[in-house]
Design an enzyme around this catalytic site. Sequence first.
Site, PDB file in Angstrom:
ATOM      1  N   HIS A  35       0.854  -1.057   0.069  1.00  0.00           N
ATOM      2  CA  HIS A  35      -0.251   0.209  -0.028  1.00  0.00           C
ATOM      3  C   HIS A  35       0.813   1.193   0.018  1.00  0.00           C
ATOM      4  O   HIS A  35       0.411   2.331   0.585  1.00  0.00           O
ATOM      5  CB  HIS A  35      -1.033  -0.009   1.111  1.00  0.00           C
ATOM      6  CG  HIS A  35      -1.888  -0.933   0.921  1.00  0.00           C
ATOM      7  ND1 HIS A  35      -3.179  -0.964   0.403  1.00  0.00           N
ATOM      8  CD2 HIS A  35      -2.215  -2.270   1.404  1.00  0.00           C
ATOM      9  CE1 HIS A  35      -4.026  -1.851   0.141  1.00  0.00           C
ATOM     10  NE2 HIS A  35      -3.343  -2.987   1.026  1.00  0.00           N
ATOM     11  N   THR A  36       2.046   1.183  -0.451  1.00  0.00           N
ATOM     12  CA  THR A  36       3.002   2.296  -0.753  1.00  0.00           C
ATOM     13  C   THR A  36       2.895   2.907  -2.302  1.00  0.00           C
ATOM     14  O   THR A  36       3.054   4.195  -2.364  1.00  0.00           O
ATOM     15  CB  THR A  36       4.357   1.945  -0.334  1.00  0.00           C
ATOM     16  OG1 THR A  36       4.810   0.694  -1.102  1.00  0.00           O
ATOM     17  CG2 THR A  36       4.553   1.852   1.293  1.00  0.00           C
ATOM     18  N   GLY A 120      -8.059 -14.033  -6.772  1.00  0.00           N
ATOM     19  CA  GLY A 120      -8.354 -13.412  -5.575  1.00  0.00           C
ATOM     20  C   GLY A 120      -7.307 -13.840  -4.161  1.00  0.00           C
ATOM     21  O   GLY A 120      -7.717 -13.451  -3.106  1.00  0.00           O
ATOM     22  N   SER A 125      -3.324 -11.860 -10.650  1.00  0.00           N
ATOM     23  CA  SER A 125      -4.007 -12.439 -11.902  1.00  0.00           C
ATOM     24  C   SER A 125      -4.235 -11.520 -12.866  1.00  0.00           C
ATOM     25  O   SER A 125      -4.221 -11.680 -13.940  1.00  0.00           O
ATOM     26  CB  SER A 125      -4.994 -13.544 -11.515  1.00  0.00           C
ATOM     27  OG  SER A 125      -6.107 -12.966 -10.760  1.00  0.00           O
ATOM     28  N   ASP A 170       1.573  -3.691  -9.760  1.00  0.00           N
ATOM     29  CA  ASP A 170       1.751  -5.283 -10.289  1.00  0.00           C
ATOM     30  C   ASP A 170       1.915  -5.201 -11.631  1.00  0.00           C
ATOM     31  O   ASP A 170       2.524  -6.196 -12.141  1.00  0.00           O
ATOM     32  CB  ASP A 170       0.162  -5.516  -9.901  1.00  0.00           C
ATOM     33  CG  ASP A 170      -0.475  -5.595  -8.392  1.00  0.00           C
ATOM     34  OD1 ASP A 170       0.644  -5.359  -7.618  1.00  0.00           O
ATOM     35  OD2 ASP A 170      -1.409  -5.422  -8.230  1.00  0.00           O
TER      36      ASP A 170
HETATM   37  C1  GLA Z   1      -2.960  -4.324  -5.163  1.00  0.00           C
HETATM   38  C2  GLA Z   1      -2.951  -3.076  -5.980  1.00  0.00           C
HETATM   39  C3  GLA Z   1      -1.347  -2.572  -6.016  1.00  0.00           C
HETATM   40  C4  GLA Z   1      -0.768  -2.423  -4.481  1.00  0.00           C
HETATM   41  C5  GLA Z   1      -1.332  -3.472  -3.731  1.00  0.00           C
HETATM   42  C6  GLA Z   1      -0.934  -3.141  -2.362  1.00  0.00           C
HETATM   43  O1  GLA Z   1      -2.327  -5.166  -5.576  1.00  0.00           O
HETATM   44  O2  GLA Z   1      -3.264  -3.470  -7.266  1.00  0.00           O
HETATM   45  O3  GLA Z   1      -1.349  -1.433  -6.959  1.00  0.00           O
HETATM   46  O4  GLA Z   1      -1.441  -1.322  -4.159  1.00  0.00           O
HETATM   47  O5  GLA Z   1      -2.642  -3.973  -3.758  1.00  0.00           O
HETATM   48  O6  GLA Z   1       0.272  -2.926  -1.930  1.00  0.00           O
END
Ligand code: GLA
Length: 379
Positions: A35-36, A120, A125, A170
Amino acid sequence: MNHPKTLFNDFEMQFEDAPAYIIRAPGRVNLLGEHTDYNDGFVLPMAIDRVVWIAFHPREDQQVNIYAINFDERLSFSLDHLEKDAGWMEYIKGVANALITENFPLKGWDGVMVGDVPVGAGLSSSAAVEIAATRAFSLASGWEWDPRRMAQVGQRAEIEWVGVNSGIMDQMVSAAAIAGHALFLDTRSLEYEHVPLPKDVAVVVMDTSTRRGLVSSAYNTRREECEQAAEILGVKALRDADLEALIEKKNEMSEFVFRRAKHVISENQRVLDAIAAFQKDDIKTVGRLFNESHHSLRDDFEVTNDALNWIVEIAQSQLGCFGARMTGAGFGGAAIALVDEKAVGEFKKAVEEGYKQKSGMDAVIYICEASAGVSVEKI
Ligand code: GLA
């Protein structure tokens, strides 16, 4: 590329022809920096050997036809007329929509898709599908593919089509990783470095088998709280804040907003500390940072559930485990542990048994290899 043979058979069955290309795009685990990314911060994800494959051939018209083996379902849409719906095709439509908005000329294609990234589980994915789709569109339509630009397109698909205000981690790692390495990414500048992973340490994924609905709305709320904190602190994003400044302004914000910001600011620092520790081959310190990250996500950011807390505690108490934490957005899904390679067999057994006893559920545990980002094979 070692693609599943069923791709060819199913392609032949669906389209009475052979594919022209096969694309492979990986899912990911995030080692540190949770969550950064939507706070302009640092992340350290690694692409995994769980992937999405798309076999396809270009078409001359605007039609996209895809058969998804996992869902035994064939769906189609026209690039001239995109309409929102629900289901797996939305990620591909979302990518098409983002590309059209950014003025990329598009042609259609016929494809067969299959994957083994659990859905999930927090292993991305959806980013794997998005990055594979950008690659298919670039090959079908004849323009050059760029990892940063296409990661942004994937992120745009999440935000504008799927409705999750996600960061870019991601998609970036699925696009740009190299085998045997994690990706140290600055999500503000999109500069990255490949960080070699130690050879005698296993990255173990522990899927709790829990899934939570409405993850997107909880996720979007967290993001709003972070943005509020940045505003109160007078900075562009929480990446620019430090703990001292946060404590000074504590009285000007709600308890929630304070704790969310505390997590992000401390988590950002943990990523930098982990990079320094990896350079010294100091896996003990990396493990300690994993544990601290989990506690911060549990107590301050509040994105864990009982299952994640249980499995992480069980993992942390095993011999040979350097550290463990939840990974991904949270609210359910998977955790990861760094484990001495010699202890992995015992570790797996002990966590499976301990978790079953505690939760009554079965965990799915596997070792992940750090895999390469998206690649293409011309047939
Ligand atoms: C999901 C989001 C990412 C990131 C993470 C938490 O995977 O797609 O962008 O924010 O949560 O780190």
